[in-house]
Scaffold this motif. Structure first.
Motif, PDB file in Angstrom:
ATOM      1  N   ILE A 166      63.799 114.463  68.629  1.00 46.87           N
ATOM      2  CA  ILE A 166      64.039 113.296  69.480  1.00 46.87           C
ATOM      3  C   ILE A 166      64.460 113.693  70.888  1.00 46.87           C
ATOM      4  N   THR A 169      61.842 116.560  72.953  1.00 45.51           N
ATOM      5  CA  THR A 169      60.518 116.141  73.402  1.00 45.51           C
ATOM      6  C   THR A 169      60.583 114.705  73.898  1.00 45.51           C
ATOM      7  N   HIS A 171      59.310 113.084  76.336  1.00 47.19           N
ATOM      8  CA  HIS A 171      58.054 112.400  76.634  1.00 47.19           C
ATOM      9  C   HIS A 171      57.483 111.747  75.391  1.00 47.19           C
ATOM     10  N   LEU A 172      57.428 112.560  74.341  1.00 47.18           N
ATOM     11  CA  LEU A 172      56.798 112.109  73.105  1.00 47.18           C
ATOM     12  C   LEU A 172      57.659 111.070  72.391  1.00 47.18           C
ATOM     13  N   LEU A 175      57.674 107.706  73.913  1.00 47.83           N
ATOM     14  CA  LEU A 175      56.437 106.988  73.606  1.00 47.83           C
ATOM     15  C   LEU A 175      56.493 106.406  72.196  1.00 47.83           C
ATOM     16  N   ILE A 176      57.004 107.190  71.268  1.00 44.01           N
ATOM     17  CA  ILE A 176      57.115 106.736  69.890  1.00 44.01           C
ATOM     18  C   ILE A 176      58.096 105.577  69.771  1.00 44.01           C
ATOM     19  N   LEU A 177      59.220 105.710  70.464  1.00 39.57           N
ATOM     20  CA  LEU A 177      60.278 104.706  70.342  1.00 39.57           C
ATOM     21  C   LEU A 177      60.033 103.471  71.210  1.00 39.57           C
ATOM     22  N   ARG A 182      65.693 108.796  78.115  1.00 35.67           N
ATOM     23  CA  ARG A 182      66.584 109.344  79.133  1.00 35.67           C
ATOM     24  C   ARG A 182      67.389 108.246  79.806  1.00 35.67           C
ATOM     25  N   LEU A 191      70.256 103.885  70.562  1.00 37.51           N
ATOM     26  CA  LEU A 191      69.639 104.970  69.799  1.00 37.51           C
ATOM     27  C   LEU A 191      70.656 105.757  68.979  1.00 37.51           C
ATOM     28  N   ARG A 194      71.692 104.032  65.900  1.00 34.37           N
ATOM     29  CA  ARG A 194      70.501 103.925  65.054  1.00 34.37           C
ATOM     30  C   ARG A 194      70.196 105.243  64.355  1.00 34.37           C
ATOM     31  N   ILE A 195      70.319 106.328  65.078  1.00 34.02           N
ATOM     32  CA  ILE A 195      70.081 107.639  64.479  1.00 34.02           C
ATOM     33  C   ILE A 195      71.112 107.918  63.384  1.00 34.02           C
TER      34      ILE A 195
END
Lengths: 215, 215
Positions: A166, A169, A171-172, A175-177, A182, A191, A194-195
DNA sequence: TTTTATCAATCAATCGTTTGATTAGTTTTG
DNA sequence: CAAAACTAATCAAACGATTGATTGATAAAA
């Protein structure tokens, strides 16, 4: 003044930490770092000897505070094994996510084992937390809290791996979330809890929940 | 000869992939790569235009094989949602672990904040697999196979994160596992099936197992 | 001949580092 | 106290080395 000198060194380290984490060791130039820090280029060598010295100083500064992160949770006899693990996760998520770019640094350095002595130092530093969690899992199996046939080592990989994925990466995972991770407010208010919730439920399901078809 | 030319280009790409993965994009020099590949330095620019072109070519070569990795599993109507997910995991573990150093490349590159166009390309490439898994999870919720309140996005983070943690930090994971994970035999005969079994059981417990205390 | 491939030599740019001068702050000396 | 000596911090400029890239010559292939 000794005080101002430490502050300035600390400021350089802060900037360098960010720049190194964005561009990598080789990608970040000393001009870049000194420029962003607002100090003369020669100051880096004056204070830290070399570029690598500056890089190492970033780690030296953090190592001590890291070692005590999860330590001694396992020694509290008033908690169940599960409560200990849950507390570990809470503490870990709370702590690690703010040190965002230092984590990226660590991760990049440990995947590329150039600078072997530093890799060893980082490994040793991370193993402290690993061992703490392993101790709790071991104990949980022994006292019957957790299933006997769980894969302790891979559970550890999931705990640290999920977090790494998480925050390393962005960027990735952004996009997923569907959010920019940031964004500090989103990270802190949404987050993080939630994590924590997710990780605890995931682990509880695997470690403790009765499951008649375990295969 | 067209054939020899392709072979030589491929050989350069093989070497470059390894060198880049060991030293990073900035840390690897064109002289290093050409030297190890046994070709003249000018050949890199002759074939690939620039250092960055060479770097991109490494990715171009792999993209097609990546895109088809998990694709179309979700479209098989004869399988349950769980079977689809299990098959994804099997295929993913089988495939990804052999491309070890390419994975390190991807990981290091996507961790960097700057170098936008390449990061976008890599992100896009990885999202193909992410979307495939998300599709299966979505479908599983809809048809009642999986719990309604699972955190799909973090499940995805766990799947890829666990794998990344194991293969991208070999120093650490070798220490945790008590074996050198770069030992191919150990990896192939023991770790791979073990990861598959573990991941499936972990996910099944979280996604499907009746759990009266979900909080 | 024309095109493609290969090479040593070289290019300007950038790298990390060093230098010598200068400033500011502290200590010593008369 | 004040002048001198010393120390630490800071700077612009320059250093040699290395970087990615290009050249023009040469060889091979078509």
């Amino acid at each position: 003044m000794e005080k101002e000198k430490i502050d300035k060194k600390d400021h350089i380290l802060d900037v360098a930490e960010r720049v190194f984490s964005d561009f990598g060791f080789d990608g970040a130039s000393t001009r870049m770092i000194s420029g962003e820090a607002g100090v003369n280029m020669a100051m880096l060598n004056y204070y830290f000897g070399s570029k690598e010295g500056l890089f190492l100083a970033i780690f030296e500064r953090k190592i001590s505070s890291f070692q005590t992160l999860l330590q001694n949770i396992g020694n509290d006899d008033s908690m169940t094994s599960w409560d200990k693990l849950a507390k570990c996760i809470d503490k870990y998520v709370d702590r690690i996510i703010v040190n965002n770019c230092f984590q990226k640094l660590i991760n990049r350095e440990i995947t590329m084992n150039k600078r072997g002595d530093l890799t060893d130092k980082i490994t040793e530093m991370l193993m402290v937390n690993v061992i703490e969690i392993r101790k709790i899992l071991d104990e949980g199996i022994k006292n019957g809290s957790f299933f006997k046939d769980i894969d302790i080592q891979l559970v550890i990989a999931s705990i640290f791996g999920t977090k790494n994925y998480i925050i390393n990466t962005p960027h990735l995972s952004s996009l997923i979330l569907g959010h920019d991770i940031r964004d500090e407010k989103f990270m802190e208010e949404q987050l993080k809890p939630r994590i924590k919730t997710y990780m605890k439920r995931l682990l509880k399901a695997y470690l403790m929940t009765d499951n008649d078809n375990t295969k």
